[in-house]
Design a protein around this motif. Structure first.
Motif, PDB file in Angstrom:
ATOM      1  N   ALA A  76       0.819  -1.208   0.000  1.00  0.00           N
ATOM      2  CA  ALA A  76       0.000   0.000   0.000  1.00  0.00           C
ATOM      3  C   ALA A  76       0.857   1.264   0.000  1.00  0.00           C
ATOM      4  O   ALA A  76       0.519   2.254  -0.656  1.00  0.00           O
ATOM      5  CB  ALA A  76      -0.951  -0.013   1.190  1.00  0.00           C
ATOM      6  N   GLY A  77       1.966   1.239   0.739  1.00  0.00           N
ATOM      7  CA  GLY A  77       2.831   2.409   0.800  1.00  0.00           C
ATOM      8  C   GLY A  77       3.912   2.441  -0.257  1.00  0.00           C
ATOM      9  O   GLY A  77       4.624   3.446  -0.370  1.00  0.00           O
ATOM     10  N   ARG A  78       4.058   1.364  -1.013  1.00  0.00           N
ATOM     11  CA  ARG A  78       5.122   1.289  -2.024  1.00  0.00           C
ATOM     12  C   ARG A  78       4.596   1.419  -3.456  1.00  0.00           C
ATOM     13  O   ARG A  78       5.378   1.457  -4.394  1.00  0.00           O
ATOM     14  CB  ARG A  78       5.883  -0.031  -1.878  1.00  0.00           C
ATOM     15  CG  ARG A  78       6.702  -0.130  -0.591  1.00  0.00           C
ATOM     16  CD  ARG A  78       7.383  -1.475  -0.446  1.00  0.00           C
ATOM     17  NE  ARG A  78       8.141  -1.589   0.778  1.00  0.00           N
ATOM     18  CZ  ARG A  78       9.448  -1.337   0.890  1.00  0.00           C
ATOM     19  NH1 ARG A  78      10.142  -0.974  -0.177  1.00  0.00           N
ATOM     20  NH2 ARG A  78      10.072  -1.466   2.050  1.00  0.00           N
ATOM     21  N   LEU A  79       3.289   1.493  -3.609  1.00  0.00           N
ATOM     22  CA  LEU A  79       2.702   1.567  -4.939  1.00  0.00           C
ATOM     23  C   LEU A  79       2.953   2.945  -5.555  1.00  0.00           C
ATOM     24  O   LEU A  79       2.497   3.960  -5.055  1.00  0.00           O
ATOM     25  CB  LEU A  79       1.199   1.297  -4.848  1.00  0.00           C
ATOM     26  CG  LEU A  79       0.449   1.268  -6.172  1.00  0.00           C
ATOM     27  CD1 LEU A  79       0.913   0.097  -7.033  1.00  0.00           C
ATOM     28  CD2 LEU A  79      -1.062   1.171  -5.918  1.00  0.00           C
ATOM     29  N   ALA A  80       3.698   2.955  -6.663  1.00  0.00           N
ATOM     30  CA  ALA A  80       4.022   4.211  -7.338  1.00  0.00           C
ATOM     31  C   ALA A  80       3.241   4.397  -8.624  1.00  0.00           C
ATOM     32  O   ALA A  80       3.235   5.495  -9.194  1.00  0.00           O
ATOM     33  CB  ALA A  80       5.529   4.267  -7.638  1.00  0.00           C
ATOM     34  N   GLY A  81       2.583   3.361  -9.099  1.00  0.00           N
ATOM     35  CA  GLY A  81       1.800   3.467 -10.321  1.00  0.00           C
ATOM     36  C   GLY A  81       1.034   2.190 -10.577  1.00  0.00           C
ATOM     37  O   GLY A  81       1.535   1.092 -10.310  1.00  0.00           O
ATOM     38  N   LEU A  82      -0.215   2.336 -11.039  1.00  0.00           N
ATOM     39  CA  LEU A  82      -1.050   1.176 -11.345  1.00  0.00           C
ATOM     40  C   LEU A  82      -1.903   1.500 -12.555  1.00  0.00           C
ATOM     41  O   LEU A  82      -2.589   2.527 -12.584  1.00  0.00           O
ATOM     42  CB  LEU A  82      -1.926   0.812 -10.148  1.00  0.00           C
ATOM     43  CG  LEU A  82      -2.781  -0.459 -10.269  1.00  0.00           C
ATOM     44  CD1 LEU A  82      -2.977  -1.107  -8.902  1.00  0.00           C
ATOM     45  CD2 LEU A  82      -4.152  -0.159 -10.892  1.00  0.00           C
ATOM     46  N   GLN A  83      -1.851   0.624 -13.546  1.00  0.00           N
ATOM     47  CA  GLN A  83      -2.623   0.811 -14.766  1.00  0.00           C
ATOM     48  C   GLN A  83      -3.390  -0.472 -15.084  1.00  0.00           C
ATOM     49  O   GLN A  83      -2.834  -1.566 -15.014  1.00  0.00           O
ATOM     50  CB  GLN A  83      -1.712   1.141 -15.957  1.00  0.00           C
ATOM     51  CG  GLN A  83      -0.967   2.465 -15.839  1.00  0.00           C
ATOM     52  CD  GLN A  83       0.040   2.626 -16.969  1.00  0.00           C
ATOM     53  OE1 GLN A  83       1.112   2.048 -16.928  1.00  0.00           O
ATOM     54  NE2 GLN A  83      -0.324   3.393 -17.985  1.00  0.00           N
ATOM     55  N   THR A  84      -4.666  -0.317 -15.431  1.00  0.00           N
ATOM     56  CA  THR A  84      -5.455  -1.440 -15.916  1.00  0.00           C
ATOM     57  C   THR A  84      -5.747  -1.215 -17.396  1.00  0.00           C
ATOM     58  O   THR A  84      -5.912  -0.075 -17.845  1.00  0.00           O
ATOM     59  CB  THR A  84      -6.778  -1.576 -15.143  1.00  0.00           C
ATOM     60  OG1 THR A  84      -7.557  -0.388 -15.323  1.00  0.00           O
ATOM     61  CG2 THR A  84      -6.522  -1.803 -13.664  1.00  0.00           C
ATOM     62  N   PHE A  85      -5.810  -2.311 -18.140  1.00  0.00           N
ATOM     63  CA  PHE A  85      -6.027  -2.236 -19.575  1.00  0.00           C
ATOM     64  C   PHE A  85      -7.164  -3.169 -19.975  1.00  0.00           C
ATOM     65  O   PHE A  85      -7.223  -4.318 -19.527  1.00  0.00           O
ATOM     66  CB  PHE A  85      -4.760  -2.638 -20.338  1.00  0.00           C
ATOM     67  CG  PHE A  85      -3.588  -1.740 -20.091  1.00  0.00           C
ATOM     68  CD1 PHE A  85      -3.381  -0.611 -20.862  1.00  0.00           C
ATOM     69  CD2 PHE A  85      -2.685  -2.023 -19.067  1.00  0.00           C
ATOM     70  CE1 PHE A  85      -2.298   0.233 -20.625  1.00  0.00           C
ATOM     71  CE2 PHE A  85      -1.599  -1.197 -18.825  1.00  0.00           C
ATOM     72  CZ  PHE A  85      -1.403  -0.058 -19.608  1.00  0.00           C
TER      73      PHE A  85
END
Length: 272
Positions: free
Chosen positions: A18-27
């Motif tokens: 949760a604290g390390r997520l720098a980017g998330l993309q769904t396609f």
């Protein structure tokens, strides 16, 4: 239309991720989630980038093989993580990731799973999923690791792999009475796999080896392995603490395999 929702996936992420997520993309559709992350900027050391889809059109397995699944039938998820320095036993990271995949699926009530060295998730005699880890060297001794996980969620009756040669396959739908949402499943995988990336930095594979041995699908099976050096035939007798597959060939010493294509006697090889 994809069944994945980026906000719902984020809400399902916990733990260190949760604290390390720098980017998330769904396609809704993408060629390869691994290729997408490898083609982008590396996350800062200790951070993760995530790409996921339920329709991957050019998924890749080991040795350039294709990951074959009908549109909308699976989940393809890749995580990029940057190590400031290359950790010990990095090639065996895929094995540790396999444990994280199994732990996640057990969180959703899916038990009895095993791991086929080096990168397959097995449900009985069927392949449920596969893992592909790739690396990209960065400046100053850092390395970006991109690990992709492909899972068969619901292949539906009549799945036709086309021209690809496959062994037995399995899907999550055949193992549960009610399918978990892909958003929750993705959030669980991200949570578990990020924790393994972090732990691996200081522990390497040695900390995971004993637990991996309890999930070893190959142990005791007669097999043939095409390695870069030679063809090896014998009985699988476990995995070394550095992640190498151990094969009893009948010779004086047990043969160590660090890379190769495994074919179990009497079974067609399951392709990604």
């Amino acid at each position: 239309m994809s069944s994945l929702d980026a906000n719902a996936v984020r809400d399902a992420i916990g733990g260190v991720a949760a604290g390390r997520l720098a980017g998330l993309q769904t396609f809704a559709e993408i060629g390869s989630t691994n290729s997408h992350l490898l083609g982008g900027a590396a996350p800062a050391p200790g951070k993760i980038h995530v790409a996921l889809t339920d329709n991957q059109t050019a998924g890749r397995g080991r040795h350039g093989r294709r990951w074959v699944s009908p549109a909308g039938s699976g989940l393809a998820l890749s995580l990029a993580y940057t190590y400031a320095q290359v950790p010990a036993q990095l090639p065996a990271l895929t094995l540790a990731i396999g444990l994280g995949v199994i732990d996640t699926l057990e969180d959703f009530g899916i038990g009895g799973l095993q791991l086929k060295w080096p990168n397959d998730v097995m449900a009985g005699e069927g392949k449920l999923g596969g893992i592909l880890t790739e690396t990209q060297v960065q400046g100053g001794g850092a390395v970006m690791v991109v690990t992709g996980v492909g899972l068969n969620v619901d292949l539906r009756e009549g799945f036709d792999p086309g021209s690809e040669r496959v062994g037995a396959v399995a899907d999550i739908a055949g193992l549960v009475s009610s399918l978990p949402s892909r958003n929750s499943l993705a959030g669980g995988l991200i949570t578990r796999l990020c924790a393994i990336f972090v732990e691996y930095e200081t522990a390497g594979f040695a900390r995971f080896a004993e637990r991996w041995s309890r999930r070893d699908w190959l142990r005791g099976r007669v097999l043939t392995i095409d390695t870069p050096e030679r063809r090896v035939s014998g009985t699988a007798v476990g995995v070394h603490s550095d992640g190498a597959l151990l094969v009893d060939t009948g010779a004086a010493d047990v043969y160590r395999v660090t890379s190769g294509t495994v074919v179990v006697a009497g079974a067609a090889e399951a392709q990604p």
